[in-house]
Design an enzyme around this catalytic site. Structure first.
Site, short mmCIF file in Angstrom:
data_model
loop_
_atom_site.label_atom_id
_atom_site.label_comp_id
_atom_site.label_asym_id
_atom_site.label_seq_id
_atom_site.Cartn_x
_atom_site.Cartn_y
_atom_site.Cartn_z
N ASP A 219 -77.54 -49.65 6.42
CA ASP A 219 -79.01 -49.49 6.56
C ASP A 219 -79.57 -50.95 7.10
OD1 ASP A 219 -79.15 -46.72 6.16
OD2 ASP A 219 -80.79 -46.98 4.85
N ASP A 225 -80.12 -59.69 -0.16
CA ASP A 225 -80.63 -59.20 -1.29
C ASP A 225 -79.85 -58.33 -2.18
OD1 ASP A 225 -81.64 -57.23 -0.07
OD2 ASP A 225 -83.86 -57.32 -0.73
N CYS A 365 -86.02 -54.63 -2.81
CA CYS A 365 -86.22 -54.26 -1.68
C CYS A 365 -87.73 -53.67 -1.43
CB CYS A 365 -85.40 -53.09 -0.94
SG CYS A 365 -83.73 -53.66 -1.12
O1 KQY Z 1 -82.68 -53.82 1.41
C1 KQY Z 1 -83.88 -53.64 1.95
N1 KQY Z 1 -84.53 -54.86 1.70
C2 KQY Z 1 -84.72 -52.49 2.41
C3 KQY Z 1 -83.58 -51.47 2.61
C4 KQY Z 1 -84.49 -50.40 3.36
C5 KQY Z 1 -83.51 -49.45 4.10
C6 KQY Z 1 -84.34 -48.40 4.89
N2 KQY Z 1 -83.68 -47.24 4.84
#
Ligand code: KQY
Length: 374
Positions: A219, A225, A365
């Site tokens: 993704d 992170d 996230c």
């Molecule tokens: O890893 C992240 N900082 C966000 C992941 C977002 C995935 C969207 N489907």
């Protein structure tokens, strides 16, 4: 208020996550084509995360108009819930990247000490590669937060998500080539030009590039992170596995070798702490069936390896908010390693973090720290 120039020109730097926060910002998940069963499971886990953080600092959760009452009813009273529209709830990536101007920079009486970068965003790769087709509301999230807080903004045209960078607060940035050099973000910029942007907008002096992120983190194209983060200047945690047959193995070994040979902005060698990944974990038939596959968002397929990592924790004031996946052995080991790495913090377990991984990320996230004014 929009500022001219770059944060570095104003004497700013992005503080490390362990520096004091005034609050944490989060979104509220709802889109049924990313979060299974109309996001009911994800909402419960987001509420657990917000509630856990709120024991250590203020938390604001932003929810759409149609979800505000639901979010309010699921969150404790000490969490502020405000209305904000968004395409999805990944505030690490769509929220502002706060920067601070330390007191030795020359300030007039009314000058600001905290500002933020409002990066450009293309849903992790644009129409072809990204996670959903319309990100017009996500593009406004950082700006709205800064309006609410009356914090000045550095608008920026470079596409960058907060999950693709980690800093030590002393001049070093960690990132991955897989993400920041991906042609689906800023194809017109060379590696050197991206380094210049990081230096100008994060106030860093040195960038350590890991080749790739976590296996299966498709993704985000390998956000840092999920793979590696700082514990303090000179010390990093690295997603690890001892299982040579796991596709994660070569990525971890490759990253270890880069980190082992690296020095940071202050010329220090890095201490590397290994943090074993859970699983491997895979999306089940039932989980995939709960996601509406409407063509607007990336399809979720049963059998997909989940990008699950304990490195995707959040450092709140005095607490480490840690994902737990129901994998007893590695869940306990992660808590042990993190407790040793952060002896002055309480390690708080968030059970059920699998529900966030099913959406493509984890606790780091979905959170965004706002630095305290010291
Ligand atoms: O890893 C992240 N900082 C966000 C992941 C977002 C995935 C969207 N489907």
């Amino acid at each position: 208020m929009d500022l001219e120039g770059t944060p570095a020109l104003h004497g700013c730097r992005m503080p490390a996550e362990w520096e004091p926060h005034s609050q944490t910002w989060m979104g509220w998940p709802e889109r049924p084509d990313n979060w299974r069963d109309n996001a009911e499971h994800a909402q419960r886990v987001f509420a657990k995360v917000a509630s856990a953080i709120s024991k250590f600092e203020y938390v604001t959760v932003c929810a759409s108009a149609s979800q505000w009452a639901n979010a309010r009813s699921q969150l404790p009273q000490n969490v502020r819930v405000i209305e904000m529209s968004m395409n999805d709830s990944w505030f690490r990536d769509t929220g502002p990247t706060f920067v601070v101007r330390d007191s030795n920079a020359c300030l007039g009486n009314n000058e600001w000490k905290v500002a933020a970068v409002d990066w450009n965003f293309n849903s992790w790769g644009g129409i072809e590669d990204g996670c959903y087709n319309d990100w017009s509301l996500d593009l406004l999230v950082a700006r709205k937060i800064l309006e609410i807080e009356r914090i000045p903004r550095f608008p920026h045209s470079v596409i960058l998500e907060g999950g693709s960078i980690h800093v030590d607060g002393e001049g070093t940035c960690l990132t991955t080539e897989e993400c920041l050099l991906n042609k689906n973000r800023n194809p017109h910029l060379t590696k050197e030009q991206i380094e210049d942007q990081l230096k100008a907008y994060l106030g860093v002096k040195k960038i350590i590039w890991l080749p790739r992120g976590l296996y299966g983190d498709d993704d985000t194209n390998g956000h840092i992170d999920n793979m590696c983060c700082f514990v303090k200047p000179g010390v990093v945690l690295l997603s690890w596995t001892e299982d040579e047959s796991d596709s994660q193995y070569e990525r971890s070994v490759e990253a270890f070798s880069v980190l082992y040979n690296a020095t940071d902005a202050k010329g220090r060698k890095l201490e590397i702490i290994k943090l074993h990944v859970p699983g491997p974990l895979y999306m089940t038939e039932e989980e995939a069936a709960g996601v509406v596959q409407d063509g607007e968002a990336k399809p979720r397929l049963p059998g997909t390896r989940l990008a699950a990592s304990y490195v995707n924790f959040y450092i709140a004031n005095k607490a480490i908010i840690t994902p737990q996946f129901g994998d007893q052995k590695w869940d306990d080991e992660a808590v042990r390693v993190l407790s040793l790495a952060f002896p002055a913090h309480e390690v708080v377990r968030i059970e059920g973090a699998r529900e966030i991984v099913l959406g493509g990320g984890n606790i780091h996230c979905i959170t965004q720290q706002q630095p305290a004014l010291l």
